[in-house]
Write an enzyme that holds these catalytic residues in place. Structure first.
Site, short mmCIF file in Angstrom:
data_model
loop_
_atom_site.label_atom_id
_atom_site.label_comp_id
_atom_site.label_asym_id
_atom_site.label_seq_id
_atom_site.Cartn_x
_atom_site.Cartn_y
_atom_site.Cartn_z
N ALA A 36 0.84 -1.20 0.00
CA ALA A 36 0.00 0.00 0.00
C ALA A 36 0.87 1.24 0.00
CB ALA A 36 -0.92 -0.02 1.21
N SER A 37 0.24 2.39 0.18
CA SER A 37 0.97 3.67 0.09
C SER A 37 2.16 3.75 1.01
CB SER A 37 0.08 4.83 0.49
OG SER A 37 -1.15 4.74 -0.09
N LEU A 38 1.93 3.37 2.25
CA LEU A 38 2.99 3.61 3.22
C LEU A 38 3.89 2.41 3.44
CD1 LEU A 38 1.09 5.66 5.95
CD2 LEU A 38 2.23 6.45 3.88
N GLY A 39 3.34 1.21 3.27
CA GLY A 39 4.19 0.07 3.54
C GLY A 39 3.75 -1.19 2.84
N GLN A 40 4.53 -2.24 3.00
CA GLN A 40 4.14 -3.53 2.46
C GLN A 40 4.39 -4.63 3.48
OE1 GLN A 40 6.42 -2.56 -1.07
NE2 GLN A 40 7.60 -4.44 -0.77
N VAL A 41 3.70 -5.77 3.26
CA VAL A 41 3.76 -6.84 4.24
C VAL A 41 4.35 -8.09 3.58
CG1 VAL A 41 2.38 -8.30 5.77
CG2 VAL A 41 1.76 -5.90 5.47
N LYS A 50 6.14 -6.14 8.41
CA LYS A 50 5.66 -4.93 7.76
C LYS A 50 6.88 -4.05 7.51
CE LYS A 50 1.76 -2.08 8.80
NZ LYS A 50 0.58 -1.75 9.62
N ASP A 54 -9.31 2.73 12.95
CA ASP A 54 -9.32 2.48 11.51
C ASP A 54 -9.97 1.13 11.17
OD1 ASP A 54 -8.78 3.12 8.91
OD2 ASP A 54 -6.65 2.59 8.98
N1 LIG Z 1 -0.07 -10.40 11.44
C1 LIG Z 1 -0.59 -10.60 10.24
N2 LIG Z 1 -0.91 -11.85 9.84
C2 LIG Z 1 -1.46 -12.06 8.63
N3 LIG Z 1 -1.71 -11.09 7.72
C3 LIG Z 1 -1.42 -9.83 8.06
C4 LIG Z 1 -0.84 -9.51 9.33
N4 LIG Z 1 -0.66 -8.19 9.40
C5 LIG Z 1 -1.10 -7.69 8.23
N5 LIG Z 1 -1.55 -8.66 7.41
C6 LIG Z 1 -2.10 -8.49 6.05
O1 LIG Z 1 -1.55 -7.33 5.48
C7 LIG Z 1 -2.56 -6.35 5.24
C8 LIG Z 1 -2.03 -4.98 5.57
O2 LIG Z 1 -1.62 -4.87 6.90
P1 LIG Z 1 -1.82 -3.53 7.71
O3 LIG Z 1 -1.21 -3.71 9.02
O4 LIG Z 1 -3.25 -3.16 7.64
O5 LIG Z 1 -0.96 -2.52 6.82
P2 LIG Z 1 -1.26 -0.98 6.47
O6 LIG Z 1 -0.91 -0.22 7.69
O7 LIG Z 1 -0.34 -0.71 5.32
O8 LIG Z 1 -2.70 -0.89 6.10
C9 LIG Z 1 -3.75 -6.76 6.08
O9 LIG Z 1 -4.93 -6.35 5.47
C10 LIG Z 1 -3.60 -8.27 6.12
O10 LIG Z 1 -4.16 -8.83 4.95
#
Ligand SMILES: Nc1ncnc2c1ncn2[C@@H]1O[C@H](COP(=O)(O)OP(=O)(O)O)[C@@H](O)[C@H]1O
Ligand SMILES: [Mg+2]
Length: 511
Positions: free
Chosen positions: A123-128, A141, A277
């Site tokens: 996404a805009s700010l980060g990736q997972v 993250k 959020d």
């Molecule tokens: N601990 C986790 N385990 C599994 N999936 C995760 C986890 N954290 C994040 N995700 C996946 O990554 C996506 C983005 O994470 P999020 O923390 O919401 O990032 P952002 O702050 O960029 O929105 C989530 O919608 C989920 O699908």
């Protein structure tokens, strides 16, 4: 990422032109919305969405922030802005690796046993990314490389154009925009520091785990948390709006909807910090039906007094008692205590009726508008800063709940939640502990709300002499009543958000 000076200059030029276009669009939108030309407003809003996508991460986030400002923009615009998807292509893996290695001061391979180069989300700010640590599957993250500089640059460019907001939109919009931009700035910088996110997560999971069952929040690897890297326990699940998959698993969608509202409402009333959020990407459902919460980048904090007053507002809304609603709103600072109680009461009664789907006749509305026009010199409703996040939260949650259960009713659900013994106890304790303070403030409130027409007339003539500018914006009080009409066309706006933000919106609508 290395960027040359000339690239920066070109980017800034692009922003200048786009922000100008944005302002011209907003001007037109306000004009069309006043004439009730929804179709035109929607078209323009679409154009605006495209502009934001083209400008990239900061503006995608900015557009999403605009979508919670029912007090600044018409509903059609808000709807389009909330469609902005925070999906941005991932950064090249080599840059991600560099970022991580800089944070830990050692090679990626010596920190994690495995690290998948393709992210599961970006996404805009980060990736997972998926990874492995001590034999366990984890997620990491990672902040988008160079994003901080980019946000600085973009915000700098927006801020350097503030004068145009004033010239094109007038003082009132300018002041609101200024506040909106500084709130946005604070929240986006908070979101770009994963150490803060980790702290929020720990605080909230501490609160929730002490009372909630059927709820999961990923654990974090505290030793490995850095500003730009956040390693967490991997908890996979089904997205809360993936209705098909949830049905396949046999989950009861209606109870999931009210469970979401329960978790977040309890957080607001009982804790001093809440996850602000609750959009679908941040709420998932576990194999066993538990809710999973992700993403603690955006949180809200309300003090005890505000929380108690919110509780009173909820109760007032549920018992549909205009007097109680007025008192609660005054205490929350969402309503001018000097405003004429009789007219406000009538307006709220109309709004409540239309919220419930009852007919409100045009004659009733017109009569009240005429009356209100004679009484009010200034729009009596306000949106205090600490409540803006709270309203946004309910609007997001209502979207989620309606996807799960098209018949979802926010008021009824919140009513059920507040009726639990735990919640009642909470109210009693918080009321007793501040009984004295409450008596004093009640007394003051009562003294203040007695309509003082004389004062008003005096005030008006004084202000007119002293500072004409402020009162250029004196408003027909019609606004208040208009909220009932708004409720007819947009019954989906959440009940609490409705009372605060819809009333504000309608003011612009009529103006
Ligand atoms: N601990 C986790 N385990 C599994 N999936 C995760 C986890 N954290 C994040 N995700 C996946 O990554 C996506 C983005 O994470 P999020 O923390 O919401 O990032 P952002 O702050 O960029 O929105 C989530 O919608 C989920 O699908
Ligand atoms: Mg998220």
């Amino acid at each position: 990422m290395q960027v040359t000076r000339s690239e920066i200059r070109a980017h800034k030029r692009k922003i200048y032109i786009s922000v100008l276009r944005f302002l011209l669009i907003i001007r037109k939108i306000h004009r069309y919305s006043k004439k009730g030309r929804s179709e035109k407003v929607r078209k323009l809003a679409e154009k605006n969405v495209e502009i934001f996508y083209r400008l990239g991460p900061t503006f995608i986030k900015f557009g999403q922030a605009l979508s919670s400002r029912g007090d600044m923009f018409p509903q059609e615009y808000i709807d389009k802005m909330s469609e902005l998807q925070d999906i941005v292509p991932p950064a090249p893996f080599e840059e991600i690796r560099k970022e991580i290695e800089e944070e830990y001061g050692r090679p990626l391979e010596s920190v994690f046993e495995e690290f998948e180069s393709e992210p599961i989300f970006s996404a805009s700010l980060g990736q997972v990314h998926l990874a492995k640590l001590n034999g366990r599957r984890i997620v990491v993250k990672v902040l988008r490389p160079g994003i901080r500089r980019r946000v600085e640059l973009d915000l700098g460019a927006i801020k350097s154009m503030k004068f145009l907001f004033k010239v094109l939109m007038g003082d009132e919009f300018y002041f609101m925009a200024q506040r909106m931009i500084s709130t946005f700035e604070r929240s986006i910088y908070d979101e770009m520091d994963y150490r803060k996110e980790a702290r929020n997560l720990l605080e909230i999971s501490g609160n929730l785990y002490s009372r909630e069952k059927d709820l999961r929040i990923p654990g974090i690897y505290l030793d490995l948390v850095r500003e730009k890297v956040l390693p967490m326990e991997y908890i996979p699940g089904i997205k809360i709006t993936d209705v098909e998959k949830l049905k396949e698993k046999g989950f009861d969608l209606k109870s999931l909807a009210s469970r979401v509202v329960e978790v977040f409402t309890t957080m607001v009333i009982k804790d001093n910090v809440f996850h602000a959020d609750p959009h679908p990407g941040n709420i998932y459902v576990d194999e066993d039906g538990s809710l999973i919460l992700y993403d603690f980048g955006m949180v809200g904090r309300l003090d005890k007094k505000t929380r108690r007053n919110l509780f009173l507002l909820y109760n007032a809304l549920i018992s549909k008692d205009p007097d109680m609603i007025i008192d609660a709103m005054i205490r929350l600072d969402a309503l001018d205590p000097y405003a004429d109680r009789y007219v406000i009461k009538k307006g709220i009664a109309l709004a409540l009726r239309s919220l419930e789907g009852q007919q409100v006749s045009e004659y009733e509305v017109r009569e009240l508008v005429n009356f209100a026009n004679r009484i009010f010199y200034e729009f009596p409703f306000r949106l205090p800063d600490n409540l803006a996040l709270f309203i946004r939260m309910y609007v997001l949650m209502e979207g989620v709940a309606l996807t799960l259960d098209p018949e979802f009713n926010m008021l009824a659900t919140v009513g059920r939640i507040l009726d639990s013994p735990g919640m009642r106890r909470e109210l009693i304790t918080s009321t007793l502990s501040s009984e004295f303070e409450s008596i004093v403030s009640n007394y003051r409130a009562i003294m203040r709300i007695i309509p003082k027409l004389d004062d008003y007339l005096d005030m008006q003539s004084n202000y007119k002499r002293e500072d004409k500018k402020i009162y250029d914006y004196m408003i027909p009080g019609s606004i208040l009543v208009g909220s009932s009409i708004l409720a007819l066309s947009y019954p989906l706006i959440s009940a609490v958000g409705f009372t605060l933000s819809a009333l504000l919106f309608i003011y612009f609508y009529f103006k």
